[in-house]
Design a protein around this motif. Structure first.
Motif, PDB file in Angstrom:
ATOM      1  N   SER A   9      31.997  -8.897 -25.517  1.00 48.27           N
ATOM      2  CA  SER A   9      30.660  -8.305 -25.461  1.00 48.27           C
ATOM      3  C   SER A   9      29.642  -9.333 -25.917  1.00 48.27           C
ATOM      4  O   SER A   9      29.944 -10.240 -26.704  1.00 48.27           O
ATOM      5  CB  SER A   9      30.573  -7.057 -26.347  1.00 48.27           C
ATOM      6  OG  SER A   9      30.799  -7.399 -27.708  1.00 48.27           O
ATOM      7  N   THR A  10      28.415  -9.200 -25.402  1.00 46.95           N
ATOM      8  CA  THR A  10      27.306 -10.056 -25.815  1.00 46.95           C
ATOM      9  C   THR A  10      26.114  -9.180 -26.163  1.00 46.95           C
ATOM     10  O   THR A  10      25.993  -8.056 -25.672  1.00 46.95           O
ATOM     11  CB  THR A  10      26.903 -11.046 -24.705  1.00 46.95           C
ATOM     12  OG1 THR A  10      26.509 -10.308 -23.532  1.00 46.95           O
ATOM     13  CG2 THR A  10      28.058 -11.976 -24.362  1.00 46.95           C
ATOM     14  N   ASN A  11      25.250  -9.698 -27.020  1.00 48.07           N
ATOM     15  CA  ASN A  11      24.097  -8.923 -27.448  1.00 48.07           C
ATOM     16  C   ASN A  11      22.886  -9.847 -27.602  1.00 48.07           C
ATOM     17  O   ASN A  11      23.030 -11.004 -28.025  1.00 48.07           O
ATOM     18  CB  ASN A  11      24.383  -8.226 -28.777  1.00 48.07           C
ATOM     19  CG  ASN A  11      23.212  -7.391 -29.260  1.00 48.07           C
ATOM     20  OD1 ASN A  11      22.798  -6.448 -28.589  1.00 48.07           O
ATOM     21  ND2 ASN A  11      22.670  -7.729 -30.408  1.00 48.07           N
ATOM     22  N   THR A  12      21.725  -9.335 -27.230  1.00 42.06           N
ATOM     23  CA  THR A  12      20.470 -10.078 -27.362  1.00 42.06           C
ATOM     24  C   THR A  12      19.475  -9.224 -28.138  1.00 42.06           C
ATOM     25  O   THR A  12      19.198  -8.085 -27.746  1.00 42.06           O
ATOM     26  CB  THR A  12      19.885 -10.425 -25.985  1.00 42.06           C
ATOM     27  OG1 THR A  12      20.832 -11.216 -25.255  1.00 42.06           O
ATOM     28  CG2 THR A  12      18.591 -11.217 -26.138  1.00 42.06           C
ATOM     29  N   GLU A  13      18.963  -9.765 -29.224  1.00 39.14           N
ATOM     30  CA  GLU A  13      17.988  -9.059 -30.056  1.00 39.14           C
ATOM     31  C   GLU A  13      16.659  -9.803 -30.020  1.00 39.14           C
ATOM     32  O   GLU A  13      16.591 -10.991 -30.337  1.00 39.14           O
ATOM     33  CB  GLU A  13      18.493  -8.954 -31.496  1.00 39.14           C
ATOM     34  CG  GLU A  13      17.533  -8.231 -32.422  1.00 39.14           C
ATOM     35  CD  GLU A  13      18.016  -8.203 -33.866  1.00 39.14           C
ATOM     36  OE1 GLU A  13      17.310  -7.646 -34.713  1.00 39.14           O
ATOM     37  OE2 GLU A  13      19.100  -8.772 -34.130  1.00 39.14           O
ATOM     38  N   ASP A  14      15.601  -9.115 -29.632  1.00 38.26           N
ATOM     39  CA  ASP A  14      14.265  -9.698 -29.550  1.00 38.26           C
ATOM     40  C   ASP A  14      13.573  -9.552 -30.902  1.00 38.26           C
ATOM     41  O   ASP A  14      13.292  -8.443 -31.351  1.00 38.26           O
ATOM     42  CB  ASP A  14      13.453  -9.000 -28.458  1.00 38.26           C
ATOM     43  CG  ASP A  14      12.141  -9.721 -28.147  1.00 38.26           C
ATOM     44  OD1 ASP A  14      11.688 -10.527 -29.001  1.00 38.26           O
ATOM     45  OD2 ASP A  14      11.569  -9.488 -27.073  1.00 38.26           O
TER      46      ASP A  14
ATOM     47  N   ARG B 208      20.936 -14.445 -29.934  1.00 38.54           N
ATOM     48  CA  ARG B 208      22.063 -14.216 -29.034  1.00 38.54           C
ATOM     49  C   ARG B 208      23.358 -14.203 -29.841  1.00 38.54           C
ATOM     50  O   ARG B 208      23.609 -15.088 -30.670  1.00 38.54           O
ATOM     51  CB  ARG B 208      22.145 -15.330 -27.976  1.00 38.54           C
ATOM     52  CG  ARG B 208      20.890 -15.528 -27.128  1.00 38.54           C
ATOM     53  CD  ARG B 208      20.688 -14.395 -26.144  1.00 38.54           C
ATOM     54  NE  ARG B 208      21.842 -14.157 -25.305  1.00 38.54           N
ATOM     55  CZ  ARG B 208      22.132 -14.864 -24.203  1.00 38.54           C
ATOM     56  NH1 ARG B 208      21.343 -15.867 -23.833  1.00 38.54           N
ATOM     57  NH2 ARG B 208      23.182 -14.558 -23.470  1.00 38.54           N
ATOM     58  N   THR B 209      24.184 -13.198 -29.614  1.00 38.79           N
ATOM     59  CA  THR B 209      25.491 -13.115 -30.258  1.00 38.79           C
ATOM     60  C   THR B 209      26.538 -12.691 -29.233  1.00 38.79           C
ATOM     61  O   THR B 209      26.226 -11.965 -28.276  1.00 38.79           O
ATOM     62  CB  THR B 209      25.491 -12.087 -31.411  1.00 38.79           C
ATOM     63  OG1 THR B 209      25.087 -10.809 -30.911  1.00 38.79           O
ATOM     64  CG2 THR B 209      24.556 -12.508 -32.525  1.00 38.79           C
ATOM     65  N   GLY B 210      27.750 -13.152 -29.422  1.00 40.79           N
ATOM     66  CA  GLY B 210      28.853 -12.790 -28.544  1.00 40.79           C
ATOM     67  C   GLY B 210      30.132 -12.604 -29.339  1.00 40.79           C
ATOM     68  O   GLY B 210      30.330 -13.256 -30.377  1.00 40.79           O
ATOM     69  N   GLU B 211      30.990 -11.706 -28.878  1.00 40.06           N
ATOM     70  CA  GLU B 211      32.251 -11.434 -29.563  1.00 40.06           C
ATOM     71  C   GLU B 211      33.328 -11.160 -28.522  1.00 40.06           C
ATOM     72  O   GLU B 211      33.079 -10.467 -27.534  1.00 40.06           O
ATOM     73  CB  GLU B 211      32.094 -10.239 -30.501  1.00 40.06           C
ATOM     74  CG  GLU B 211      33.306  -9.957 -31.363  1.00 40.06           C
ATOM     75  CD  GLU B 211      33.032  -8.906 -32.427  1.00 40.06           C
ATOM     76  OE1 GLU B 211      33.932  -8.628 -33.234  1.00 40.06           O
ATOM     77  OE2 GLU B 211      31.895  -8.378 -32.447  1.00 40.06           O
TER      78      GLU B 211
END
Length: 296
Positions: free
Chosen positions: A147-152, A72-75
């Motif tokens: 923005s947020t991002n989810t990488e599986d 999980r990442t957010g900016e």
């Protein structure tokens, strides 16, 4: 012949590893067949039984499919009145969620006589605290964008774990061959394969640790922008509006600056003139005298 034995030894090691992998695959196959037989007895379709058996095999891996491994990442960019206060508050938020600040950056600009600061605070928190920490961090100021991002990375971790299992088995068999080798060439050949295998294991273990760390701790990046000051809005004065005395004094200062520049330039040039100009002058005088004598 010794070289041939070395090649044979390495080939045997690879065959043993291949046989071990094939044995593991064969062990998994009957379980799927048994599951299919049981479902046939219950009146269900054999295809469904086979797929259920495959899912059961996957669930037995180190990273079960049901438990997805997510990064999980957010900016976000926030506008604040005072950069220092906002930066301290973001740092405090990181600590309140048992996280830590990993990177910081700060840049200052001057507008008139005032300073305008902007920068970045990047921190990491446990993955389960990501949503709350991101909401608190963006609440520090006025949000301009986020923005947020989810990488599986579940499949990546499963693949790395499977490759590590095979490589560790290969390493164990190579160690056994190394202990049994008698000829120098055999020892060197097995040692070379063992070293390459160990390097690959260490590389994959580092990749695994990095992925697991990124899964365990989410990353939040907050760009903090301080309100830009308006600066001095007074329009510049035209040159002809300058007073006579002020203009004269400014001219005097300009003359003084020009004279100092000439003096400093002369001081720089003087050594070169002495070093290179003197021989030239002497040569010119000598030539002139020679010409004069011939004319007489």
């Amino acid at each position: 012949m010794s070289r041939q034995r070395a090649v044979v030894a390495v080939a045997v090691a690879l065959l043993l590893v291949t046989a071990g992998c094939a044995g593991a695959g064969n062990d998994a196959a009957p379980s799927g067949g048994d599951a299919g037989a049981e479902m046939d007895a219950g009146g269900d379709a054999p295809q469904e039984a086979g797929s259920d058996g495959a899912r059961s095999a996957e669930d037995g891996s180190a990273y079960a499919v049901a438990d997805r491994q997510l990064i999980r990442t957010g900016e976000a960019t926030i506008r604040v009145e005072h950069f220092g206060d906002a930066s301290d508050e973001v740092r405090s938020i990181a600590g309140s969620y048992d996280g830590y600040v990993s990177d910081t950056e700060q840049r200052s600009r001057e507008v008139g006589n005032e300073t305008w600061t902007r920068g970045t605070v990047r921190f990491r928190v446990p993955a389960e605290s990501f949503d709350d920490a991101f909401a608190d961090a963006t609440a520090v100021g006025e949000v301009e964008d986020s923005s947020t991002n989810t990488e599986d990375v579940t499949d990546q971790l499963v693949d790395v774990e499977a490759r590590l299992t095979n490589l560790r088995a290969e390493r164990d068999r190579l160690r056994e061959l190394y202990e049994e080798a008698n000829e120098t060439e055999d020892v060197l050949a097995v040692q070379s394969e063992l070293s390459a295998t160990q390097e690959e294991i260490e590389r994959l273990e580092a990749q695994q640790r990095q992925l697991e760390d990124r899964v365990a701790y989410a990353t939040i990046t907050v760009h903090i922008v301080e309100e830009r000051p308006e600066g001095d809005s007074t329009e510049p004065q035209a040159w002809y509006d300058t007073g006579v005395v002020a203009a004269f004094l400014a001219s005097v200062d300009g003359v003084g600056t020009a004279l100092r520049a000439i003096a400093v330039g002369a001081a720089y040039v003087a050594p070169y003139l002495l070093a290179f100009g003197t021989p030239v002058v002497v040569g010119v005088v000598a030539v002139a005298k020679l010409v004069q004598r011939r004319g007489e």
